[in-house]
Each structure stands twice: as structure tokens, then as C-alpha cells.
Design a protein around this motif. Structure first.
Motif, mmCIF file in Angstrom:
data_model
loop_
_atom_site.group_PDB
_atom_site.id
_atom_site.type_symbol
_atom_site.label_atom_id
_atom_site.label_comp_id
_atom_site.label_asym_id
_atom_site.label_seq_id
_atom_site.Cartn_x
_atom_site.Cartn_y
_atom_site.Cartn_z
ATOM 1 N N SER A 150 1.197 -1.292 -0.181
ATOM 2 C CA SER A 150 -0.339 0.365 0.279
ATOM 3 C C SER A 150 0.961 0.873 -0.073
ATOM 4 O O SER A 150 1.664 1.762 0.921
ATOM 5 C CB SER A 150 -1.052 0.195 1.115
ATOM 6 N N ILE A 151 1.038 2.187 -1.367
ATOM 7 C CA ILE A 151 1.674 2.692 -1.619
ATOM 8 C C ILE A 151 0.743 4.361 -1.204
ATOM 9 O O ILE A 151 1.533 5.991 -0.035
ATOM 10 C CB ILE A 151 2.266 3.023 -2.411
ATOM 11 N N ILE A 152 -0.148 4.259 -1.970
ATOM 12 C CA ILE A 152 -0.602 5.804 -1.263
ATOM 13 C C ILE A 152 -1.343 6.058 -0.132
ATOM 14 O O ILE A 152 -1.137 6.898 0.286
ATOM 15 C CB ILE A 152 -2.573 5.629 -2.441
ATOM 16 N N ASP A 153 -1.870 5.127 0.535
ATOM 17 C CA ASP A 153 -2.255 5.136 1.805
ATOM 18 C C ASP A 153 -1.476 4.587 3.214
ATOM 19 O O ASP A 153 -1.735 3.335 3.903
ATOM 20 C CB ASP A 153 -3.606 4.351 1.453
ATOM 21 N N SER A 154 -0.929 5.343 2.855
ATOM 22 C CA SER A 154 0.624 4.166 3.900
ATOM 23 C C SER A 154 0.620 5.200 4.989
ATOM 24 O O SER A 154 0.523 5.861 4.835
ATOM 25 C CB SER A 154 2.123 5.036 3.374
ATOM 26 N N ALA A 155 0.890 4.878 5.988
ATOM 27 C CA ALA A 155 1.109 4.561 7.252
ATOM 28 C C ALA A 155 2.231 5.459 8.030
ATOM 29 O O ALA A 155 1.420 6.446 8.620
ATOM 30 C CB ALA A 155 0.938 3.271 8.030
ATOM 31 N N GLN A 156 3.397 5.662 7.477
ATOM 32 C CA GLN A 156 4.291 6.695 8.045
ATOM 33 C C GLN A 156 3.947 8.207 6.798
ATOM 34 O O GLN A 156 4.376 8.841 7.465
ATOM 35 C CB GLN A 156 5.869 5.742 6.801
ATOM 36 N N ALA A 157 3.438 7.943 6.346
ATOM 37 C CA ALA A 157 2.993 9.029 5.787
ATOM 38 C C ALA A 157 2.291 10.241 6.067
ATOM 39 O O ALA A 157 2.265 11.332 6.510
ATOM 40 C CB ALA A 157 2.234 9.052 4.188
ATOM 41 N N LYS A 158 1.009 8.883 7.197
ATOM 42 C CA LYS A 158 0.296 10.151 7.890
ATOM 43 C C LYS A 158 0.915 10.198 9.672
ATOM 44 O O LYS A 158 0.852 11.151 9.508
ATOM 45 C CB LYS A 158 -0.965 8.726 8.483
ATOM 46 N N THR A 159 2.045 9.267 10.061
ATOM 47 C CA THR A 159 2.370 9.334 11.036
ATOM 48 C C THR A 159 3.649 9.750 11.204
ATOM 49 O O THR A 159 3.943 10.563 11.632
ATOM 50 C CB THR A 159 2.943 8.030 12.165
ATOM 51 N N THR B 135 9.422 3.995 -4.011
ATOM 52 C CA THR B 135 8.201 3.216 -3.161
ATOM 53 C C THR B 135 7.941 4.010 -1.923
ATOM 54 O O THR B 135 6.926 3.536 -1.313
ATOM 55 C CB THR B 135 9.021 1.804 -2.581
ATOM 56 N N GLY B 136 8.673 4.774 -1.787
ATOM 57 C CA GLY B 136 7.778 5.907 -1.040
ATOM 58 C C GLY B 136 7.286 7.375 -1.431
ATOM 59 O O GLY B 136 6.531 7.874 -0.006
ATOM 60 N N PHE B 137 7.178 7.519 -2.319
ATOM 61 C CA PHE B 137 6.634 8.568 -2.783
ATOM 62 C C PHE B 137 7.448 10.030 -2.327
ATOM 63 O O PHE B 137 8.617 9.588 -2.248
ATOM 64 C CB PHE B 137 5.396 8.785 -3.332
ATOM 65 N N GLN C 114 0.819 15.043 -2.009
ATOM 66 C CA GLN C 114 -0.529 14.882 -2.675
ATOM 67 C C GLN C 114 -0.662 15.361 -4.133
ATOM 68 O O GLN C 114 -1.159 14.345 -5.194
ATOM 69 C CB GLN C 114 -1.420 16.036 -2.193
ATOM 70 N N VAL C 115 0.030 15.944 -4.538
ATOM 71 C CA VAL C 115 0.750 16.156 -6.439
ATOM 72 C C VAL C 115 1.097 15.682 -7.181
ATOM 73 O O VAL C 115 0.678 15.331 -7.962
ATOM 74 C CB VAL C 115 1.067 17.533 -5.830
ATOM 75 N N TYR C 116 2.236 14.597 -5.876
ATOM 76 C CA TYR C 116 2.877 13.726 -6.643
ATOM 77 C C TYR C 116 1.862 12.218 -7.298
ATOM 78 O O TYR C 116 2.241 12.002 -8.187
ATOM 79 C CB TYR C 116 4.341 13.002 -6.118
ATOM 80 N N ILE C 117 1.219 12.162 -6.337
ATOM 81 C CA ILE C 117 0.351 10.944 -6.627
ATOM 82 C C ILE C 117 -0.635 11.356 -7.522
ATOM 83 O O ILE C 117 -0.822 10.305 -8.691
ATOM 84 C CB ILE C 117 -0.453 10.911 -5.328
ATOM 85 N N GLU C 118 -1.325 13.195 -7.764
ATOM 86 C CA GLU C 118 -2.059 12.978 -8.190
ATOM 87 C C GLU C 118 -1.495 12.882 -10.394
ATOM 88 O O GLU C 118 -1.961 12.341 -11.168
ATOM 89 C CB GLU C 118 -2.312 14.102 -8.474
ATOM 90 N N GLU C 119 0.020 13.419 -9.887
ATOM 91 C CA GLU C 119 0.558 13.084 -11.496
ATOM 92 C C GLU C 119 0.807 12.102 -11.530
ATOM 93 O O GLU C 119 0.729 11.815 -12.963
ATOM 94 C CB GLU C 119 1.316 14.533 -11.353
ATOM 95 N N SER C 120 1.359 11.408 -11.083
ATOM 96 C CA SER C 120 1.442 9.877 -11.444
ATOM 97 C C SER C 120 0.269 9.266 -11.408
ATOM 98 O O SER C 120 0.624 8.814 -12.769
ATOM 99 C CB SER C 120 2.134 9.175 -9.965
#
Length: 284
Positions: free
Chosen positions: A120-129, A245-247, A273-279
Motif C-alpha cells: 500500500s503506497i498511497i495509503d501509507s501509514a508512515q505518510a500519515k505519522t 516506493t515511498g513517494f 498529494q500533487v506527486y500522487i495526482e500526477e503519477s
């Protein structure tokens, strides 16, 4: 579902995958690799990974095992055969099998291996914490710009970090941060400037790094490509890293010191957010 891997022209169950014990990747770490993210069953930044692959192979005087069109077809077949929706494809190319000798063999057939990993790359736990890092002396070889399979020291540094209760390590040379164990590193100064190490033999030219910097400039964020010190990082308003793998992964703590309010910062969150949208729009 049993995972299917690719080895030298064949798609086989992972339990049946075999490479020669004389392969120079095994004996000398004489090989390169690329990791391409997959979102919604499509490849992210594939062209960028191919450009860097060509450069890595050229720097090691190593031949391409096949052309880019065939590599793309194999990547897509791997996605289909493994029903991969989100995750990554790991590709490794070595100089091939030859009798053990420190000199390069006069002729050897390159070894090409690929496998998938679901993540799960988009919904990454580390991206939130956010990620907690410690600084570790950079003891790697001097050609870090080549994406080789010589990853023992980054692995050791990551284990040092885990032993200190952190998530990752930032590597330091002469007091200046080079990069993370498997990512490029950034700080955001008090005036909002994004600072990241400039390209040289000291760091890997990250494909995600290039895309993130492009996004930052399109958002009219100020960017400086230069070395920054550990002291600057500790005083930064926020920090983050980037990788395939971590964006964009926010960093909230360095050497036990919280950055800002100890939460993922607004610059990292916006860039992610922008990187994921563009990817998602550009994936093939």
C-alpha cells in the motif's frame, strides 16, 4: 496466489526460480537494479527508470539484456500474471555467470530477474505519522550515483536505526547529509525553501527526486540544490524523503529531536498529494 517471477526469459513460480551460483551478481555484487512503482496496475515513471538503467549499465560497461520495448512488455506481463494493483516491480540485471575472476569476463550473457511486491503506497501509514530518522556515518563506496546491488551498508544503517528505535537512517559525510538508506533527503528552512543535495557521485539521481522537484517548482516553491548539514536539518521547519516506493515521506524526528510540531509538515503533505495526482495521470 503463488507469485510468478521472471528469470532470463521464463515466467516461473518463485519456488522454481534459479540463478547460477557463478552469477557475478552473487559473487561480486556486479549488477544494477531498478524498482518501479505500480498504481492501479500501471507503471509510474517508467521512462525515467529506463534512462537511469541505461546510465548505470553504461557506467559499469554492462550490456542491456534486451531493448526497452521488451522490458516494458515484461513489466506489464508481471503485473498481469501477479494481479498486481498497487506495489512495485523489482528488476535486477547482472553481468551474468562466469568463472570467478576479478576481471570482467570477455563474454557473458546478462542475467535478468524481476519480481513483484504488493504494498500500500498511497495509503501509507508512515505518510500519515511521519518517519523518525537517526544520522549514521556514510561508509559506502564512492559511486553512489550508480544504482548497483551493493546495498549491505544501507541495510546495516537501517538496522542501526531500528536498534535506536527509529524508522530509517540519514547518511552523513563530513557533517553533511548525503541521502537516506534508500531515498533522497530534503529539509524545509524557516523561510520555506526546500533544500536537497545536488547531484554528484555522492548520491543516487532519484527518479522520484526529479519528479518531486518538478512539482515543487510548478507550485512556485523555492528550491535549492546544495548540501545541508546535520545542524541545518535539526533546525529545519520540516523534512522529508523521496523514493519510488515511498513517494514523498514526511520526516518528523531526527536524532531524537522533533521537527516543528512533530507532525508531517505542510510542504511534504502538499508535494505528496500533487506527486500522487500526477503519477496516477501519467502512469502507463
Amino acid at each position: 496466489m503463488e507469485r510468478i517471477v521472471y528469470v532470463n526469459g521464463e515466467y516461473v513460480p518463485e519456488q522454481e526460480a534459479k540463478v547460477s551460483v557463478f552469477d557475478r551478481g552473487f559473487l561480486f555484487a556486479d549488477g544494477v537494479y531498478e524498482v518501479t512503482a505500480v498504481l492501479n496496475g500501471k507503471l509510474v515513471d517508467f521512462d525515467g527508470h529506463m534512462r537511469r538503467l541505461h546510465r548505470s549499465l553504461s557506467e559499469l560497461q554492462m550490456a542491456m539484456p534486451c531493448d526497452e520495448g521488451e522490458l516494458l512488455a515484461i513489466h506489464r506481463a508481471m503485473i498481469e500474471k501477479n494481479a498486481l494493483v498497487e506495489g512495485m516491480i523489482y528488476m535486477q540485471i547482472t553481468r551474468g555467470a562466469a568463472d570467478r575472476d576479478f576481471t570482467f569476463p570477455a563474454s557473458a550473457t546478462p542475467t535478468l530477474v524481476m519480481f513483484t511486491q504488493t504494498r500500500s503506497i498511497i495509503d501509507s501509514a508512515q505518510a500519515k505519522t511521519g518517519v523518525r530518522v537517526v544520522t549514521v556515518e556514510d561508509l559506502r563506496w564512492g559511486r553512489r550515483d550508480i544504482k548497483t546491488v551493493q546495498l549491505l551498508y544501507p541495510s546495516m544503517a537501517k538496522m542501526i536505526a531500528q536498534g535506536k528505535g527509529a524508522d530509517d537512517a540519514w547518511l552523513v559525510q563530513d557533517g553533511m547529509v548525503t541521502e537516506g538508506t534508500s531515498n533522497n533527503t530534503y529539509i524545509v528552512t524557516a523561510d520555506g525553501t526546500i533544500v536537497t543535495r545536488d547531484l554528484s557521485h555522492d548520491i543516487l539521481p532519484g527518479i522520484t527526486r526529479a519528479a518531486v522537484l518538478r512539482c515543487a517548482r510548478e507550485l512556485q516553491m523555492k528550491v535549492e540544490e546544495r548540501a545541508f548539514s546535520v545542524e541545518e536539518a535539526l533546525a529545519a521547519r520540516e523534512a522529508f524523503s523521496s523514493s519510488a516506493t515511498g513517494f514523498v515521506s514526511p520526516v518528523v524526528e531526527i536524532d531524537g529531536k522533533a521537527l516543528g510540531d512533530g507532525q508531517p509538515g505542510p510542504v511534504a503533505r502538499r508535494l505528496r498529494q500533487v506527486y500522487i495526482e500526477e503519477s496516477l495521470k501519467a502512469a502507463i
